[in-house]
Design a protein around this motif. Structure first.
Motif, PDB file in Angstrom:
ATOM      1  N   ILE A 254      -6.166   2.028   1.474  1.00 27.29           N
ATOM      2  CA  ILE A 254      -6.785   1.365   2.249  1.00 27.29           C
ATOM      3  C   ILE A 254      -8.355   1.683   1.988  1.00 27.29           C
ATOM      4  O   ILE A 254      -8.836   2.888   2.275  1.00 27.29           O
ATOM      5  N   VAL A 255      -9.350   0.667   1.674  1.00 25.44           N
ATOM      6  CA  VAL A 255     -10.528   1.088   1.337  1.00 25.44           C
ATOM      7  C   VAL A 255     -11.559   0.185   2.194  1.00 25.44           C
ATOM      8  O   VAL A 255     -12.936   0.444   2.309  1.00 25.44           O
TER       9      VAL A 255
ATOM     10  N   GLY B 219     -11.484  -3.061   6.117  1.00 25.04           N
ATOM     11  CA  GLY B 219     -10.680  -3.636   6.667  1.00 25.04           C
ATOM     12  C   GLY B 219     -10.621  -3.001   8.166  1.00 25.04           C
ATOM     13  O   GLY B 219     -11.146  -1.879   8.437  1.00 25.04           O
ATOM     14  N   PRO B 220      -9.997  -3.656   9.193  1.00 23.35           N
ATOM     15  CA  PRO B 220      -9.789  -3.416  10.499  1.00 23.35           C
ATOM     16  C   PRO B 220      -9.232  -1.702  10.541  1.00 23.35           C
ATOM     17  O   PRO B 220      -9.548  -1.111  11.447  1.00 23.35           O
ATOM     18  N   VAL B 221      -8.234  -1.669   9.833  1.00 23.09           N
ATOM     19  CA  VAL B 221      -7.581  -0.306  10.127  1.00 23.09           C
ATOM     20  C   VAL B 221      -8.380   0.932   9.654  1.00 23.09           C
ATOM     21  O   VAL B 221      -8.711   1.972  10.390  1.00 23.09           O
ATOM     22  N   TYR B 222      -9.059   0.459   8.342  1.00 21.83           N
ATOM     23  CA  TYR B 222     -10.049   1.577   7.739  1.00 21.83           C
ATOM     24  C   TYR B 222     -11.253   1.783   8.704  1.00 21.83           C
ATOM     25  O   TYR B 222     -11.561   2.985   9.346  1.00 21.83           O
ATOM     26  N   ASP B 223     -11.830   0.675   9.550  1.00 17.40           N
ATOM     27  CA  ASP B 223     -12.988   0.856  10.379  1.00 17.40           C
ATOM     28  C   ASP B 223     -12.545   1.547  11.700  1.00 17.40           C
ATOM     29  O   ASP B 223     -13.298   2.655  11.978  1.00 17.40           O
ATOM     30  N   TRP B 224     -11.575   1.435  11.941  1.00 20.98           N
ATOM     31  CA  TRP B 224     -11.046   2.251  13.302  1.00 20.98           C
ATOM     32  C   TRP B 224     -10.791   3.524  13.055  1.00 20.98           C
ATOM     33  O   TRP B 224     -11.242   4.382  13.552  1.00 20.98           O
ATOM     34  N   PHE B 225      -9.853   3.835  11.813  1.00 18.17           N
ATOM     35  CA  PHE B 225      -9.619   5.132  11.789  1.00 18.17           C
ATOM     36  C   PHE B 225     -10.775   6.138  11.262  1.00 18.17           C
ATOM     37  O   PHE B 225     -10.898   7.203  11.556  1.00 18.17           O
TER      38      PHE B 225
ATOM     39  N   HIS C  64     -11.153  16.414   8.276  1.00 23.52           N
ATOM     40  CA  HIS C  64     -10.298  15.436   8.500  1.00 23.52           C
ATOM     41  C   HIS C  64     -10.535  14.324   7.499  1.00 23.52           C
ATOM     42  O   HIS C  64      -9.472  13.736   7.093  1.00 23.52           O
ATOM     43  N   ASN C  65     -11.373  13.996   6.691  1.00 22.97           N
ATOM     44  CA  ASN C  65     -11.549  13.212   5.752  1.00 22.97           C
ATOM     45  C   ASN C  65     -10.719  11.747   5.903  1.00 22.97           C
ATOM     46  O   ASN C  65      -9.859  11.411   5.349  1.00 22.97           O
ATOM     47  N   GLY C  66     -11.154  11.185   6.871  1.00 20.36           N
ATOM     48  CA  GLY C  66     -10.562  10.008   7.194  1.00 20.36           C
ATOM     49  C   GLY C  66     -10.431   8.866   6.003  1.00 20.36           C
ATOM     50  O   GLY C  66      -9.780   8.282   5.712  1.00 20.36           O
ATOM     51  N   THR C  67     -11.886   8.780   5.336  1.00 14.83           N
ATOM     52  CA  THR C  67     -11.885   7.957   4.267  1.00 14.83           C
ATOM     53  C   THR C  67     -10.830   8.401   3.181  1.00 14.83           C
ATOM     54  O   THR C  67     -10.280   7.596   2.533  1.00 14.83           O
ATOM     55  N   GLY C  68     -10.582   9.603   2.969  1.00 15.19           N
ATOM     56  CA  GLY C  68      -9.727  10.096   1.951  1.00 15.19           C
ATOM     57  C   GLY C  68      -8.286   9.925   2.234  1.00 15.19           C
ATOM     58  O   GLY C  68      -7.442   9.262   1.438  1.00 15.19           O
ATOM     59  N   PHE C  69      -8.012   9.906   3.743  1.00 17.91           N
ATOM     60  CA  PHE C  69      -6.808   9.494   4.069  1.00 17.91           C
ATOM     61  C   PHE C  69      -6.270   8.136   3.756  1.00 17.91           C
ATOM     62  O   PHE C  69      -5.342   7.521   3.355  1.00 17.91           O
ATOM     63  N   MET C  70      -7.481   7.184   4.118  1.00 17.90           N
ATOM     64  CA  MET C  70      -7.259   5.682   4.067  1.00 17.90           C
ATOM     65  C   MET C  70      -7.106   5.416   2.608  1.00 17.90           C
ATOM     66  O   MET C  70      -6.083   4.777   2.194  1.00 17.90           O
ATOM     67  N   ALA C  71      -7.975   6.103   1.865  1.00 21.75           N
ATOM     68  CA  ALA C  71      -7.959   5.783   0.047  1.00 21.75           C
ATOM     69  C   ALA C  71      -6.464   6.108  -0.646  1.00 21.75           C
ATOM     70  O   ALA C  71      -5.992   5.585  -1.241  1.00 21.75           O
ATOM     71  N   GLN C  72      -6.053   7.162   0.130  1.00 23.02           N
ATOM     72  CA  GLN C  72      -4.889   7.735  -0.294  1.00 23.02           C
ATOM     73  C   GLN C  72      -3.636   6.565   0.166  1.00 23.02           C
ATOM     74  O   GLN C  72      -2.644   6.833  -0.740  1.00 23.02           O
TER      75      GLN C  72
ATOM     76  N   MET D 233       0.905  -1.246  -0.116  1.00 24.54           N
ATOM     77  CA  MET D 233      -0.052  -0.096   0.068  1.00 24.54           C
ATOM     78  C   MET D 233       0.994   1.207  -0.024  1.00 24.54           C
ATOM     79  O   MET D 233       1.859   1.596   0.955  1.00 24.54           O
ATOM     80  N   SER D 234       0.665   2.223  -0.725  1.00 25.56           N
ATOM     81  CA  SER D 234       1.503   3.417  -0.957  1.00 25.56           C
ATOM     82  C   SER D 234       0.418   4.689  -1.396  1.00 25.56           C
ATOM     83  O   SER D 234      -0.577   4.424  -1.802  1.00 25.56           O
ATOM     84  N   ALA D 235       1.111   5.589  -0.644  1.00 24.67           N
ATOM     85  CA  ALA D 235       0.498   6.892  -0.953  1.00 24.67           C
ATOM     86  C   ALA D 235       0.136   7.318  -2.483  1.00 24.67           C
ATOM     87  O   ALA D 235       1.353   7.130  -3.378  1.00 24.67           O
TER      88      ALA D 235
END
Length: 405
Positions: free
Chosen positions: A77-78, A80-86, A66-74, A1-3
């Protein structure tokens, strides 16, 4: 996974800084040069904010989220557990959702509760410092930087001290979520930490529900069951974040402080002679070498800022250490000096509605810790090699062997 590389508004006077280079540090000459040129630099992640005035405006600008969804997608990560927590965490909520979750904590996490912890923190700091003095050399994380926050967590949160070996690695690794862009083994380490902490906190919540005690997690579990301000899953998410924040950021700030004093021995001697300087010393070590080194925001719409049109979705990454050495905000800020009464607040706790709720506790712990150490121990020096966590997240040394005197 990379930015994923973002499109950043071009500026003829904005430098490019590769913040995802594993060797990048915010105290580099390149960052100072870019800061002198412009209030931001371009980066692979978005706009890297380098000056204090602009950073202060941006953390309070309601056009940014804060757009956590955008940060994860960047970071690829779309789900999974990290996505759900963050994505569902308090830090990434805005508006009514943020106020609802924050209000649950603020009802129990009162200034009086914090002040009642001060004698405990002072006693623990003095006891741990005396133990180090008996040998004159230590693994600082084991001897002090982990032990002090654990004492506080046991009293405040109700986390059993005997559980520390179980969750300590997870609470130290989950903060690497802010460094996902560096790739490598970081995504896997963050996922393991999230999964482990969720399992631990689920069991802890069940224990508190069955046999509540006089602690913050018991109070939160009871409040959730009685008035359902937040769901069970929201509370579990919140407690995972609290366990991580109460441990990792404080342990690393303590370690950063000791590395800094090892580099400035005259300041350590001064603190030992004048313990009343402790509050200024705390602000200065947080300014000089913060443990929380990046604050993120995203443009929720096309905006105008400082005469530039900035497209919706643009990431702003506030480079906290650079911002806190901005000479426009901190005259003489290129020198570490615990005697200076700096009027400009540090940025590592964020700002606006999202100002860190744990900031008063972190300050209290470090304010009691530093003079207790300085009065009992000679000047610290590094007794072994030091490697560093990534600069763009929760940062500090990976290991810290110290010799005193």
């Amino acid at each position: 996974m990379s930015a994923e590389t973002l499109s950043v508004p071009a500026s003829p006077s904005a430098s490019f800084i590769n913040v995802i280079d594993p060797e990048f540090r915010f105290d580099s000459p390149q960052v100072a040069s870019a800061q002198a040129e412009n209030w931001y630099a371009e980066s692979p992640l978005g706009m890297l904010v380098l000056r204090h005035a602009e950073a202060q405006e941006l953390v309070r600008d309601n056009r940014l989220t804060h757009n956590g969804t955008g940060f994860m997608a960047q970071n690829g990560i779309v789900d999974g557990p990290v996505y759900d927590w963050f994505v569902n965490g308090l830090v990434n909520q805005d508006g009514d959702s943020h106020r609802r979750m924050r209000s649950l904590v603020s009802r129990a996490f009162t200034p009086r509760m914090l002040e009642n912890l001060r004698p405990l923190i002072r006693e623990a700091s003095e006891r741990l410092a005396d133990e180090i003095a008996a040998t004159g050399e230590c693994d600082f994380f084991e001897a002090f930087a982990d032990a002090l926050p654990l004492t506080v967590m046991t009293q405040l949160l109700g986390v059993p001290a005997e559980d520390f070996p179980t969750f300590s690695k997870w609470s130290s690794e989950i903060g690497l979520v802010f460094s996902l862009a560096l790739g490598g083994d970081i995504p896997g380490r963050v996922e393991a930490a999230v999964v482990g902490l969720y399992e631990y906190v689920e069991a802890l919540m069940a224990d508190k529900a069955a046999t509540p005690t006089d602690d913050l997690i018991s109070a939160l579990v009871t409040a959730q069951r009685e008035d359902a301000v937040v769901s069970h899953e929201e509370l579990k998410n919140l407690i995972v974040t609290m366990v991580f924040a109460a441990h990792d950021t404080t342990r690393l700030q303590l370690a950063n402080a000791l590395v800094t004093f090892a580099e400035h021995p005259d300041q350590w001697t001064l603190l030992a002679e004048r313990p009343e300087l402790a509050p200024r010393a705390v602000e200065e070590v947080m300014r000089w070498r913060p443990s929380s080194n990046a604050v993120y925001r995203y443009a929720a719409e096309d905006i105008e800022f400082r005469g530039q049109r900035i497209p919706e979705g643009t990431m702003f990454m506030i480079g906290v250490q650079a911002v806190q050495r901005d000479p426009l905000a901190y005259p003489g800020g290129d020198v570490f000096d615990i005697t200076v009464d700096r009027k400009t607040p540090v940025m590592q706790f964020g700002g606006g509605p999202h100002y860190c709720m744990g900031a008063p506790l972190a300050r209290m712990e470090i304010t009691e810790a530093l003079p207790a150490l300085a009065r009992r121990l000679g000047v610290p020096s590094l007794a072994g090699p030091v490697t560093w966590r990534p600069a763009i997240g929760i940062t500090g040394p990976n290991e810290l062997q110290l010799r005193f005197g």
